[in-house]
Scaffold this motif. Structure first.
Motif, PDB file in Angstrom:
ATOM      1  N   THR A  48      -6.452 -49.544  25.359  1.00  0.00           N
ATOM      2  CA  THR A  48      -7.382 -50.196  26.295  1.00  0.00           C
ATOM      3  C   THR A  48      -8.540 -49.274  26.676  1.00  0.00           C
ATOM      4  N   TYR A  49      -8.445 -47.989  26.298  1.00  0.00           N
ATOM      5  CA  TYR A  49      -9.580 -47.096  26.548  1.00  0.00           C
ATOM      6  C   TYR A  49     -10.634 -47.332  25.469  1.00  0.00           C
ATOM      7  N   ARG A  50     -11.863 -47.543  25.896  1.00  0.00           N
ATOM      8  CA  ARG A  50     -12.960 -47.749  24.930  1.00  0.00           C
ATOM      9  C   ARG A  50     -13.761 -46.468  24.795  1.00  0.00           C
ATOM     10  N   PRO A  51     -13.851 -45.918  23.572  1.00  0.00           N
ATOM     11  CA  PRO A  51     -14.624 -44.683  23.380  1.00  0.00           C
ATOM     12  C   PRO A  51     -16.031 -44.830  23.964  1.00  0.00           C
ATOM     13  N   GLY A  52     -16.462 -43.775  24.660  1.00  0.00           N
ATOM     14  CA  GLY A  52     -17.789 -43.806  25.279  1.00  0.00           C
ATOM     15  C   GLY A  52     -17.733 -44.126  26.762  1.00  0.00           C
ATOM     16  N   GLU A  53     -16.650 -44.757  27.193  1.00  0.00           N
ATOM     17  CA  GLU A  53     -16.486 -45.050  28.624  1.00  0.00           C
ATOM     18  C   GLU A  53     -15.943 -43.786  29.314  1.00  0.00           C
ATOM     19  N   PRO A  54     -16.179 -43.633  30.631  1.00  0.00           N
ATOM     20  CA  PRO A  54     -15.624 -42.451  31.316  1.00  0.00           C
ATOM     21  C   PRO A  54     -14.088 -42.458  31.293  1.00  0.00           C
ATOM     22  N   VAL A  55     -13.518 -41.291  31.006  1.00  0.00           N
ATOM     23  CA  VAL A  55     -12.055 -41.191  30.840  1.00  0.00           C
ATOM     24  C   VAL A  55     -11.331 -41.116  32.190  1.00  0.00           C
ATOM     25  N   LEU A  56     -11.921 -40.328  33.116  1.00  0.00           N
ATOM     26  CA  LEU A  56     -11.197 -40.084  34.368  1.00  0.00           C
ATOM     27  C   LEU A  56     -10.898 -41.351  35.171  1.00  0.00           C
ATOM     28  N   PRO A  57     -11.843 -42.298  35.330  1.00  0.00           N
ATOM     29  CA  PRO A  57     -11.474 -43.525  36.052  1.00  0.00           C
ATOM     30  C   PRO A  57     -10.337 -44.281  35.371  1.00  0.00           C
ATOM     31  N   TRP A  58     -10.342 -44.274  34.050  1.00  0.00           N
ATOM     32  CA  TRP A  58      -9.283 -44.952  33.285  1.00  0.00           C
ATOM     33  C   TRP A  58      -7.923 -44.303  33.576  1.00  0.00           C
ATOM     34  N   LEU A  59      -7.893 -42.962  33.515  1.00  0.00           N
ATOM     35  CA  LEU A  59      -6.636 -42.241  33.748  1.00  0.00           C
ATOM     36  C   LEU A  59      -6.137 -42.405  35.183  1.00  0.00           C
TER      37      LEU A  59
ATOM     38  N   ALA B 141     -16.887 -35.576  28.819  1.00  0.00           N
ATOM     39  CA  ALA B 141     -17.237 -35.788  27.407  1.00  0.00           C
ATOM     40  C   ALA B 141     -16.190 -35.135  26.514  1.00  0.00           C
ATOM     41  N   ASP B 142     -15.699 -33.980  26.964  1.00  0.00           N
ATOM     42  CA  ASP B 142     -14.655 -33.273  26.247  1.00  0.00           C
ATOM     43  C   ASP B 142     -13.382 -34.137  26.208  1.00  0.00           C
ATOM     44  N   LEU B 143     -13.055 -34.711  27.356  1.00  0.00           N
ATOM     45  CA  LEU B 143     -11.878 -35.584  27.430  1.00  0.00           C
ATOM     46  C   LEU B 143     -12.069 -36.823  26.554  1.00  0.00           C
ATOM     47  N   ASP B 144     -13.299 -37.291  26.486  1.00  0.00           N
ATOM     48  CA  ASP B 144     -13.625 -38.456  25.656  1.00  0.00           C
ATOM     49  C   ASP B 144     -13.234 -38.179  24.190  1.00  0.00           C
ATOM     50  N   GLY B 145     -13.586 -36.988  23.724  1.00  0.00           N
ATOM     51  CA  GLY B 145     -13.256 -36.596  22.345  1.00  0.00           C
ATOM     52  C   GLY B 145     -11.747 -36.517  22.139  1.00  0.00           C
ATOM     53  N   LEU B 146     -11.062 -35.946  23.143  1.00  0.00           N
ATOM     54  CA  LEU B 146      -9.602 -35.827  23.035  1.00  0.00           C
ATOM     55  C   LEU B 146      -8.942 -37.218  23.046  1.00  0.00           C
ATOM     56  N   MET B 147      -9.482 -38.112  23.876  1.00  0.00           N
ATOM     57  CA  MET B 147      -8.938 -39.482  23.934  1.00  0.00           C
ATOM     58  C   MET B 147      -9.125 -40.188  22.597  1.00  0.00           C
ATOM     59  N   ALA B 148     -10.310 -39.984  22.001  1.00  0.00           N
ATOM     60  CA  ALA B 148     -10.577 -40.625  20.705  1.00  0.00           C
ATOM     61  C   ALA B 148      -9.583 -40.113  19.661  1.00  0.00           C
ATOM     62  N   GLY B 149      -9.313 -38.795  19.689  1.00  0.00           N
ATOM     63  CA  GLY B 149      -8.339 -38.210  18.764  1.00  0.00           C
ATOM     64  C   GLY B 149      -6.937 -38.753  19.015  1.00  0.00           C
ATOM     65  N   TYR B 150      -6.608 -38.892  20.288  1.00  0.00           N
ATOM     66  CA  TYR B 150      -5.293 -39.432  20.688  1.00  0.00           C
ATOM     67  C   TYR B 150      -5.126 -40.855  20.158  1.00  0.00           C
ATOM     68  N   GLN B 151      -6.190 -41.648  20.273  1.00  0.00           N
ATOM     69  CA  GLN B 151      -6.125 -43.032  19.778  1.00  0.00           C
ATOM     70  C   GLN B 151      -5.975 -43.072  18.254  1.00  0.00           C
ATOM     71  N   GLN B 152      -6.530 -42.041  17.593  1.00  0.00           N
ATOM     72  CA  GLN B 152      -6.430 -42.013  16.128  1.00  0.00           C
ATOM     73  C   GLN B 152      -5.113 -41.406  15.644  1.00  0.00           C
ATOM     74  N   GLY B 153      -4.265 -40.994  16.588  1.00  0.00           N
ATOM     75  CA  GLY B 153      -2.955 -40.468  16.220  1.00  0.00           C
ATOM     76  C   GLY B 153      -2.968 -38.989  15.887  1.00  0.00           C
ATOM     77  N   ASP B 154      -3.986 -38.255  16.378  1.00  0.00           N
ATOM     78  CA  ASP B 154      -4.082 -36.818  16.110  1.00  0.00           C
ATOM     79  C   ASP B 154      -3.165 -36.059  17.080  1.00  0.00           C
ATOM     80  N   PRO B 155      -2.090 -35.400  16.581  1.00  0.00           N
ATOM     81  CA  PRO B 155      -1.149 -34.742  17.501  1.00  0.00           C
ATOM     82  C   PRO B 155      -1.772 -33.577  18.272  1.00  0.00           C
ATOM     83  N   GLU B 156      -2.740 -32.887  17.656  1.00  0.00           N
ATOM     84  CA  GLU B 156      -3.361 -31.754  18.365  1.00  0.00           C
ATOM     85  C   GLU B 156      -4.196 -32.248  19.542  1.00  0.00           C
ATOM     86  N   ALA B 157      -4.927 -33.337  19.307  1.00  0.00           N
ATOM     87  CA  ALA B 157      -5.740 -33.913  20.400  1.00  0.00           C
ATOM     88  C   ALA B 157      -4.831 -34.421  21.513  1.00  0.00           C
TER      89      ALA B 157
END
Lengths: 229, 183
Positions: free
Chosen positions: B64-75, B5-21
């Protein structure tokens, strides 16, 4: 040694620190951070699959409208219902499969190879069940014409489908290509079933089903080329 | 909050162009991916290259990552494909030998405690090795491992079962050797 002991051993070995060279970590940051821009996530798999089904149906209907609905006029109710029900079901599966192949790590409803095989086997079985005219006269002449027309409309469908999937062609491009090619081939087959009035078994099983086979394989090779490129 | 879930938040930030995320995601994920490559019996330098290639692919395909989906299988699905693609590229110039039936190689510094992770998993065939790594080391569920490896849950279970049978024999052999060596 029990499974639990092996679990413990793997976990303890796995929790040990794995140091990443700081220079490598820096290189990764240098690769990613300067090119950081907001991106829009792909629509849900359901939306993508619906878009692809719309292309599949539209091209088949538009093709038959242009070429004429001669095929529909010679089919009786039971034949038409079974053929188009099987086609609709397989089209739905193919669209779901293509949508799943667009996203890495997504749940696969069916593998593209199994999808293509099911489409070919399914239609051969349907045609064998419904039609028993095994005459071979004008087999090549009529057949090649149907194959070319079917593949032409499959190519139109493939192009429109590519417009939908191109953002998602990231990793499994060969598998995605096969799923898209199969769906495009089904669209070409749908046009042929609406247009072609020939009800000879071998004509249908070889030349009409051949559109799906060739289209699926062409999609695979196109995806494979993309992956290598 | 779960790690995923933590990674999910970071991925969402990454998709939004947040450099810290994005930077936090790189810090969190890179060691995991690097270790994933290392247990595939490759050199550290090759694993470094694979990691960079993987990040390029992740960056190109982050939409191609959809927020809410598990991050680890995608990675891991992306990492796995990078490894396979790179392996195919170098296959023509490199001849690799895989000693499946041999005892895992034990590094000198780890002899006191037991074999390290790479040595334990190095004895398994590639497909079993990645399944065991993802299940037991990365801590993913059967469903997520099936997604990451583009296979079914049944197939993942079967590979894990076969891998455990093999590991049991190898580790018992290792324990016996260690006992004989002890004064």
């Amino acid at each position: 040694m029990t499974d639990k002991e092996i679990d413990r051993l793997l976990k303890s070995a796995g929790t040990a620190d794995h140091a990443l060279d700081p220079a490598v970590a820096q290189r990764v940051s240098d690769l990613v951070l300067p090119k950081l821009e907001p991106v829009k996530p792909l629509p849900s798999a359901g939306v993508l699959a619906m878009g692809m089904q719309a292309v599949f149906v539209s091209v088949a209907i538009a093709g038959a409208t242009v070429m004429g609905f001669n095929g529909l006029h010679v089919l009786n109710g039971a034949q038409g219902s079974l053929i188009f029900w099987v086609m609709g079901s397989l089209g739905r599966f193919a669209a779901g499969s293509a949508a799943a192949e667009m996203v890495p790590g997504s749940k696969r409803p069916v593998t593209p190879m199994l999808l293509l095989t099911s489409c070919i086997a399914g239609f051969i079985a349907v045609f064998a069940l419904l039609f028993h005219d095994y005459r071979m006269d004008r087999f090549w002449f009529e057949g090649v014409r149907c194959l070319i027309v079917g593949l032409g409309f499959a190519a139109v469908a493939a192009f429109l489908l590519w417009l939908i999937v191109r953002r998602g062609m990231v990793v499994r491009t060969d598998a995605a290509g096969m799923a898209i090619g199969t769906l495009a081939g089904l669209s070409g087959l749908g046009m042929l079933e609406s247009h072609c009035p020939i009800l000879k078994s071998m004509h249908l099983m070889v030349w009409h089903v051949g559109v799906v086979l060739l289209s699926g394989l062409a999609g695979y090779w196109w995806g494979r080329w993309l992956r290598r490129a | 909050m779960t790690p995923d879930a933590d990674l999910d938040g970071l991925m969402a930030g990454y998709q939004q162009g947040d450099p810290e995320a994005a930077a936090a995601l790189i810090r969190r994920v890179s060691p995991m991916l690097h270790r994933f490559f290392m247990v595939q019996d490759v050199s550290r330098r090759y694993a470094d290259d694979l990691l960079q290639e993987t990040w390029l692919r992740i960056h190109e395909g982050r939409h191609t990552y959809r927020p809410g989906e598990p991050v680890l299988p995608w990675l891991y699905a992306i990492a796995r494909h990078v490894r396979v693609d790179q392996y195919r590229k170098v296959r023509r110039v490199e001849t690799r030998e895989q000693q499946v039936d041999a005892l895992p190689e034990v590094r000198p510094e780890s002899q006191a405690e037991g074999p390290d992770l790479q040595a334990i998993l190095g004895s398994l065939p590639e497909s079993q090795r990645e399944v065991v790594y993802l299940l037991k080391v990365a801590g993913m569920s059967l469903e997520d491992v099936a997604r990451a490896t583009s296979s079914s849950v049944g197939s993942v279970k079967q590979k894990a079962h076969r891998a455990y049978e093999k590991l049991r024999g190898l580790l018992e052999g290792f324990a016996r050797t260690k006992t004989r060596r002890a004064p």
